[in-house]
Motif scaffolding. Structure first.
Motif, mmCIF file in Angstrom:
data_model
loop_
_atom_site.group_PDB
_atom_site.id
_atom_site.type_symbol
_atom_site.label_atom_id
_atom_site.label_comp_id
_atom_site.label_asym_id
_atom_site.label_seq_id
_atom_site.Cartn_x
_atom_site.Cartn_y
_atom_site.Cartn_z
ATOM 1 N N ILE A 43 0.753 -1.129 0.002
ATOM 2 C CA ILE A 43 0.089 0.176 -0.033
ATOM 3 C C ILE A 43 0.817 1.096 -0.120
ATOM 4 O O ILE A 43 1.867 1.510 0.778
ATOM 5 C CB ILE A 43 -1.080 -0.067 1.312
ATOM 6 C CG1 ILE A 43 -1.936 -1.107 1.153
ATOM 7 C CG2 ILE A 43 -1.662 1.324 1.154
ATOM 8 C CD1 ILE A 43 -2.517 -1.370 2.374
ATOM 9 N N THR A 51 -6.563 6.800 0.970
ATOM 10 C CA THR A 51 -7.544 7.407 1.748
ATOM 11 C C THR A 51 -8.040 6.894 3.009
ATOM 12 O O THR A 51 -8.877 7.533 3.600
ATOM 13 C CB THR A 51 -8.697 7.926 0.736
ATOM 14 O OG1 THR A 51 -9.408 6.831 0.579
ATOM 15 C CG2 THR A 51 -8.252 8.623 -0.669
ATOM 16 N N GLY A 52 -7.724 5.643 3.185
ATOM 17 C CA GLY A 52 -8.374 5.010 4.289
ATOM 18 C C GLY A 52 -9.869 4.508 4.226
ATOM 19 O O GLY A 52 -10.633 4.359 4.973
ATOM 20 N N CYS A 53 -10.109 4.458 2.796
ATOM 21 C CA CYS A 53 -11.656 3.911 2.613
ATOM 22 C C CYS A 53 -12.128 2.559 3.017
ATOM 23 O O CYS A 53 -13.080 2.237 3.110
ATOM 24 C CB CYS A 53 -11.765 4.030 1.121
ATOM 25 S SG CYS A 53 -11.188 2.901 -0.019
ATOM 26 N N LEU A 54 -10.897 1.664 3.220
ATOM 27 C CA LEU A 54 -10.959 0.315 3.697
ATOM 28 C C LEU A 54 -11.807 -0.640 2.631
ATOM 29 O O LEU A 54 -12.033 -1.583 2.980
ATOM 30 C CB LEU A 54 -11.505 0.360 5.037
ATOM 31 C CG LEU A 54 -10.810 1.237 5.986
ATOM 32 C CD1 LEU A 54 -11.513 1.266 7.540
ATOM 33 C CD2 LEU A 54 -9.371 0.600 6.295
ATOM 34 N N CYS A 95 -10.573 -2.305 0.458
ATOM 35 C CA CYS A 95 -9.781 -3.344 0.164
ATOM 36 C C CYS A 95 -9.846 -4.524 1.437
ATOM 37 O O CYS A 95 -9.899 -5.669 1.175
ATOM 38 C CB CYS A 95 -8.115 -3.145 -0.067
ATOM 39 S SG CYS A 95 -7.522 -2.040 1.307
ATOM 40 N N PRO A 127 -5.603 0.549 6.021
ATOM 41 C CA PRO A 127 -5.276 -0.906 5.934
ATOM 42 C C PRO A 127 -3.887 -1.496 6.170
ATOM 43 O O PRO A 127 -3.006 -0.734 5.847
ATOM 44 C CB PRO A 127 -5.723 -1.103 4.584
ATOM 45 C CG PRO A 127 -5.288 -0.018 3.963
ATOM 46 C CD PRO A 127 -5.706 1.121 4.928
ATOM 47 N N ALA A 146 -11.446 -3.018 -5.855
ATOM 48 C CA ALA A 146 -11.591 -2.246 -4.535
ATOM 49 C C ALA A 146 -11.065 -1.025 -4.596
ATOM 50 O O ALA A 146 -11.596 0.113 -4.152
ATOM 51 C CB ALA A 146 -11.174 -2.993 -3.089
ATOM 52 N N CYS A 147 -9.729 -0.834 -5.075
ATOM 53 C CA CYS A 147 -9.000 0.695 -4.599
ATOM 54 C C CYS A 147 -9.286 1.456 -5.829
ATOM 55 O O CYS A 147 -9.066 1.189 -7.003
ATOM 56 C CB CYS A 147 -7.531 0.341 -4.446
ATOM 57 S SG CYS A 147 -6.774 1.935 -3.822
ATOM 58 N N TYR A 159 -8.031 4.506 -5.718
ATOM 59 C CA TYR A 159 -7.104 5.564 -5.643
ATOM 60 C C TYR A 159 -5.499 5.209 -6.110
ATOM 61 O O TYR A 159 -4.744 6.106 -5.738
ATOM 62 C CB TYR A 159 -7.188 5.991 -4.195
ATOM 63 C CG TYR A 159 -8.528 6.424 -3.671
ATOM 64 C CD1 TYR A 159 -8.913 7.787 -3.870
ATOM 65 C CD2 TYR A 159 -9.397 5.577 -3.021
ATOM 66 C CE1 TYR A 159 -10.239 7.975 -3.780
ATOM 67 C CE2 TYR A 159 -10.608 5.903 -2.554
ATOM 68 C CZ TYR A 159 -11.126 7.199 -2.983
ATOM 69 O OH TYR A 159 -12.154 7.545 -2.774
ATOM 70 N N ALA A 162 -3.785 3.075 -5.093
ATOM 71 C CA ALA A 162 -2.679 2.983 -3.729
ATOM 72 C C ALA A 162 -2.156 1.782 -3.731
ATOM 73 O O ALA A 162 -1.287 1.342 -2.785
ATOM 74 C CB ALA A 162 -3.452 3.346 -2.674
ATOM 75 N N ILE A 163 -2.705 0.441 -4.485
ATOM 76 C CA ILE A 163 -2.154 -0.705 -4.239
ATOM 77 C C ILE A 163 -1.489 -1.209 -5.593
ATOM 78 O O ILE A 163 -1.892 -1.126 -6.629
ATOM 79 C CB ILE A 163 -3.442 -1.870 -4.100
ATOM 80 C CG1 ILE A 163 -4.223 -1.164 -2.972
ATOM 81 C CG2 ILE A 163 -3.014 -3.266 -3.889
ATOM 82 C CD1 ILE A 163 -5.534 -2.355 -2.747
HETATM 83 S S1 SF4 Z 1 -8.793 0.430 -1.179
HETATM 84 FE FE1 SF4 Z 1 -7.161 1.780 -1.700
HETATM 85 S S2 SF4 Z 1 -7.725 3.788 -0.728
HETATM 86 FE FE2 SF4 Z 1 -9.236 2.277 0.020
HETATM 87 S S3 SF4 Z 1 -8.354 1.708 2.221
HETATM 88 FE FE3 SF4 Z 1 -7.498 0.163 0.530
HETATM 89 S S4 SF4 Z 1 -5.486 0.811 -0.409
HETATM 90 FE FE4 SF4 Z 1 -6.509 2.657 0.909
#
Ligand code: SF4
Ligand code: SF4
Length: 69
Positions: free
Chosen positions: A9, A15-18, A20, A36, A55-56, A58, A60-61
């Protein structure tokens, strides 16, 4: 399962949307302090990109072991 493949990550994008954490059925992630955390990388299924694609939103993964990133 996959010691050579697991999610990484980028916390500068997360953004911490969670999403994932909720998405992965293999308990790779755990919710820690609003973000996460990859707590069980060995549970990740090799070459799965489910959480990145499904899921993500943004970007970020990425995956340790992914030569195409
Ligand atoms: S889905 Fe992406 S933005 Fe959302 S918590 Fe997981 S890594 Fe972060
Ligand atoms: S790549 Fe697949 S198995 Fe690995 S954490 Fe994401 S959804 Fe779970």
């Amino acid at each position: 399962m996959a010691k050579n493949w697991y999610p990484v990550i980028d916390y500068s994008k997360c953004t911490g949307c969670l999403s994932c954490v909720e998405f992965c059925p293999h308990n790779v992630y755990k919710h820690e302090d609003g973000k996460p955390a990859v707590v069980n990388p060995d549970n990740c299924v090799e070459f799965c990109k489910g959480c990145q694609k499904g899921a993500c939103q943004y970007d970020a993964i990425t995956y340790y072991g992914d030569k195409n990133k």
